[in-house]
Scaffold this active site. Sequence first.
Site, PDB file in Angstrom:
ATOM      1  N   HIS A  75       0.877  -0.936  -0.012  1.00  0.00           N
ATOM      2  CA  HIS A  75      -0.025  -0.165   0.041  1.00  0.00           C
ATOM      3  C   HIS A  75       0.987   1.099  -0.118  1.00  0.00           C
ATOM      4  O   HIS A  75       1.233   1.758  -0.638  1.00  0.00           O
ATOM      5  CB  HIS A  75      -1.086   0.259   0.904  1.00  0.00           C
ATOM      6  N   ASP A 124       2.531   5.464   7.033  1.00  0.00           N
ATOM      7  CA  ASP A 124       1.540   5.130   7.813  1.00  0.00           C
ATOM      8  C   ASP A 124       1.872   3.677   9.135  1.00  0.00           C
ATOM      9  O   ASP A 124       1.509   3.291  10.070  1.00  0.00           O
ATOM     10  CB  ASP A 124       0.559   3.245   7.280  1.00  0.00           C
ATOM     11  N   GLU A 156       1.055   5.537  12.505  1.00  0.00           N
ATOM     12  CA  GLU A 156      -0.405   4.986  13.011  1.00  0.00           C
ATOM     13  C   GLU A 156      -0.490   3.535  12.912  1.00  0.00           C
ATOM     14  O   GLU A 156      -1.577   3.355  13.633  1.00  0.00           O
ATOM     15  CB  GLU A 156      -1.481   5.941  12.007  1.00  0.00           C
ATOM     16  N   ASP A 157       0.261   3.059  12.545  1.00  0.00           N
ATOM     17  CA  ASP A 157      -0.164   1.417  12.568  1.00  0.00           C
ATOM     18  C   ASP A 157       0.980   0.667  13.019  1.00  0.00           C
ATOM     19  O   ASP A 157       1.041  -0.582  13.160  1.00  0.00           O
ATOM     20  CB  ASP A 157      -0.598   1.014  10.592  1.00  0.00           C
ATOM     21  N   ASP A 182      -3.388   8.856  -1.154  1.00  0.00           N
ATOM     22  CA  ASP A 182      -3.730   7.405  -0.243  1.00  0.00           C
ATOM     23  C   ASP A 182      -5.033   7.217  -0.362  1.00  0.00           C
ATOM     24  O   ASP A 182      -5.496   6.273  -0.486  1.00  0.00           O
ATOM     25  CB  ASP A 182      -3.595   8.022   1.199  1.00  0.00           C
TER      26      ASP A 182
HETATM   27 ZN    ZN Z   1      -2.562   4.645   4.167  1.00  0.00          ZN
END
Ligand code: ZN
Length: 187
Positions: A37, A64, A67-68, A124
């Site tokens: 991604h 990301d 965040e992830d 995104d």
């Molecule tokens: Zn993303």
Amino acid sequence: MASVSDFTKLLKAIHFAALKHRDQRRKDVEASPYINHPIEVAETIARVGQVTDLVVLQSAILHDTVEDTLTTPEEIEEHFGLEVRRVVEEVTDDKSLPKATRKQLQIDHAPHLSTRAQLVKLADKISNVRAVTETPPADWPLERRVAYLDWTENVVAGLRGCNAPLENLYDQLLSQGRAALSIQGKI
Ligand code: ZN
């Protein structure tokens, strides 16, 4: 023309993100590697948006990680500098907030992001609209997929003016996605 140092910096970001996302999968039925991604997001910005700003491309690859994964903004700054850290922070949701609040904040914040962050956010959404249309999460019913497309349109409304080719691609994918989902709804 990009220098050896620029290529090295971009590859370093890809290596870093691949390590950070190594145990994550996308939600599609094939459970694709998560790193596909952010690579797609950066590739779209470069190829479609014709963007050569290294900070944008590195931030797209890393967008990301905070965040992830357990990555901290300080770590991003240490390896990639303050400018990349700032863009990554701009596109990072506060996961301590309820999901509905986070989604509304993305709509509210979009017009106020830096242009660099807007480019990352737009690409995104392009990647996510494509995924929700073509390779959706296995457990998402049609209504949820349609609602997701509607929400991205509200976020992207606040990003208009940052890059015409990317906006055109988004518009095209959104209408194709809506058409595909409406056909599926009638079957
Ligand atoms: Zn993303």
